[in-house]
Enzyme design. Structure first.
Site, PDB file in Angstrom:
ATOM      1  N   SER A  39      63.963  69.846 -38.146  1.00 14.49           N
ATOM      2  CA  SER A  39      62.788  70.146 -38.971  1.00 14.49           C
ATOM      3  C   SER A  39      62.381  71.605 -38.792  1.00 14.49           C
ATOM      4  CB  SER A  39      61.616  69.234 -38.591  1.00 14.49           C
ATOM      5  OG  SER A  39      61.092  69.604 -37.328  1.00 14.49           O
ATOM      6  N   LYS A  62      59.014  72.255 -28.798  1.00  6.64           N
ATOM      7  CA  LYS A  62      57.842  73.093 -29.074  1.00  6.64           C
ATOM      8  C   LYS A  62      57.801  74.216 -28.044  1.00  6.64           C
ATOM      9  CE  LYS A  62      56.401  70.059 -32.164  1.00  6.64           C
ATOM     10  NZ  LYS A  62      56.517  70.334 -33.622  1.00  6.64           N
ATOM     11  N   SER A  94      59.387  72.874 -37.806  1.00 10.11           N
ATOM     12  CA  SER A  94      58.152  73.080 -37.042  1.00 10.11           C
ATOM     13  C   SER A  94      58.217  74.272 -36.097  1.00 10.11           C
ATOM     14  CB  SER A  94      57.810  71.814 -36.248  1.00 10.11           C
ATOM     15  OG  SER A  94      58.731  71.607 -35.194  1.00 10.11           O
TER      16      SER A  94
END
Length: 329
Positions: A94, A151, A96
């Site tokens: 993705s 992240k 992100s």
């Protein structure tokens, strides 16, 4: 799914290892002894396997399935040790973490960066270090540990993290355990916004819902129906990286994770846990929405891109991006 694969790999390595030991230390010596007991002519003929020498053939031939299992044990052992304790490959599914990581990037994750762990239970066996602000980390998603997320570490244990959804700035104050004064904020600097190379597009799924994707388009080109993302540099913990935002968009504070005793958009990181955020700030489901990441959920530190395919989320690759191969910052 990742833990299930690790379990299957461990079982396969164990079984083939047992068969390898059985073959190497029992079956093979027994065959050699039986072959040595045959008449000299049979031993000489056995190497050429003559048509009439059935005894020598039976003595020297290994059972097929044991031979196969024993032969793949060294390969399985190498894969198991390397994947479990040294490096593990991951694919970025993705956007992100754009622009640091793009859909189609294949990365290497350093498994020993934050401790040597049991590959099945994720229990830390030997401590080797802890995450630092600015590290890009793969971890087990706390609400569903079967999923791997990636992240950037923003808050360490004891930090007070606040996020301004209007100015899109992060503030971190360290040493904010209960009862302590933490008025001094860490120096987190930002450059001015500039148009990025990324455009967010929106498409109807046919059932009344909309899905979004990202196109890499030079700033001097327009894309109908798309929003050009803004980019700027953020310096966090001495790590300088680019972040993306959607111009004019503000987060809905009502869906932020509300920590008991803290104000909206403000969180105090508990001991043994971390606060994570994606670099694509307005397109990342991160600690702002579901809370903190326990240290036991950490998988490792993302260190390098080893291959990158030009592709959109949910679609087949259309090319290779060799220019993206290298370190991750």
């Amino acid at each position: 799914m990742a833990n299930m694969f690790a379990l299957i790999l461990a079982i396969a390595t164990l079984i083939t290892g047992i068969l390898w030991c059985l073959e190497r230390f029992k079956l093979a010596p027994a065959r050699r002894r039986r072959l040595a007991q045959q008449p000299g002519q049979q031993r000489a003929d056995a190497a050429g396997v003559p048509a009439g020498n059935d005894v020598a053939v039976k003595v020297s031939h290994k059972p097929g399935w044991i031979e196969t299992c024993a032969s793949i044990f060294p390969v399985l052992l190498l894969v198991f040790v390397g994947r479990s304790f040294i490096f593990e490959p991951f694919q970025i599914p993705s956007g992100s973490m754009m622009p640091t990581l793009l859909v189609g990037d294949f990365i290497l994750v350093e498994k020993f960066a934050y401790g040597i762990k049991d590959p099945i239970t994720q229990t830390t066996l030997i401590e080797t270090g802890h995450p630092k602000r600015g590290d890009v980390v793969v971890f087990k998603y706390p609400p569903d540990p079967s999923l791997d997320y990636i992240k950037r570490v923003v808050g360490l244990p004891g930090d007070r993290v606040s996020y301004d959804p209007v100015n899109k700035r992060v503030t971190v104050q360290s040493g904010c355990a209960s009862g302590q004064d933490c008025a001094t904020a860490l120096p987190i600097t930002y450059s001015e916004f500039a148009p990025s190379d990324f455009v967010q597009t929106f498409n109807s799924t046919g059932n009344g819902e909309a899905s979004s994707g990202f196109l890499q388009v030079p700033p001097d080109r327009q894309v109908d129906g798309g929003i050009r993302l803004a980019q700027r540099k953020e310096s966090l913990g001495g790590v300088v990286h680019n972040v993306l935002t959607v111009p004019g968009q503000q987060d809905q504070l009502g869906i932020y994770y509300q920590q008991p005793g803290s104000s909206l958009a403000e969180w105090v990181v508990p001991q043994g846990e971390y606060f994570m955020m994606g670099d694509n700030r307005d397109n990342s489901a991160d600690s702002r929405y579901w809370g903190f990441v326990p240290e036991r959920n950490l998988v490792g530190k993302a260190t390098a891109i080893w291959m990158s395919f030009d592709k959109l989320e949910g679609q087949w690759p259309t090319g290779v991006r060799l220019s993206r191969i290298g370190g991750i910052h």
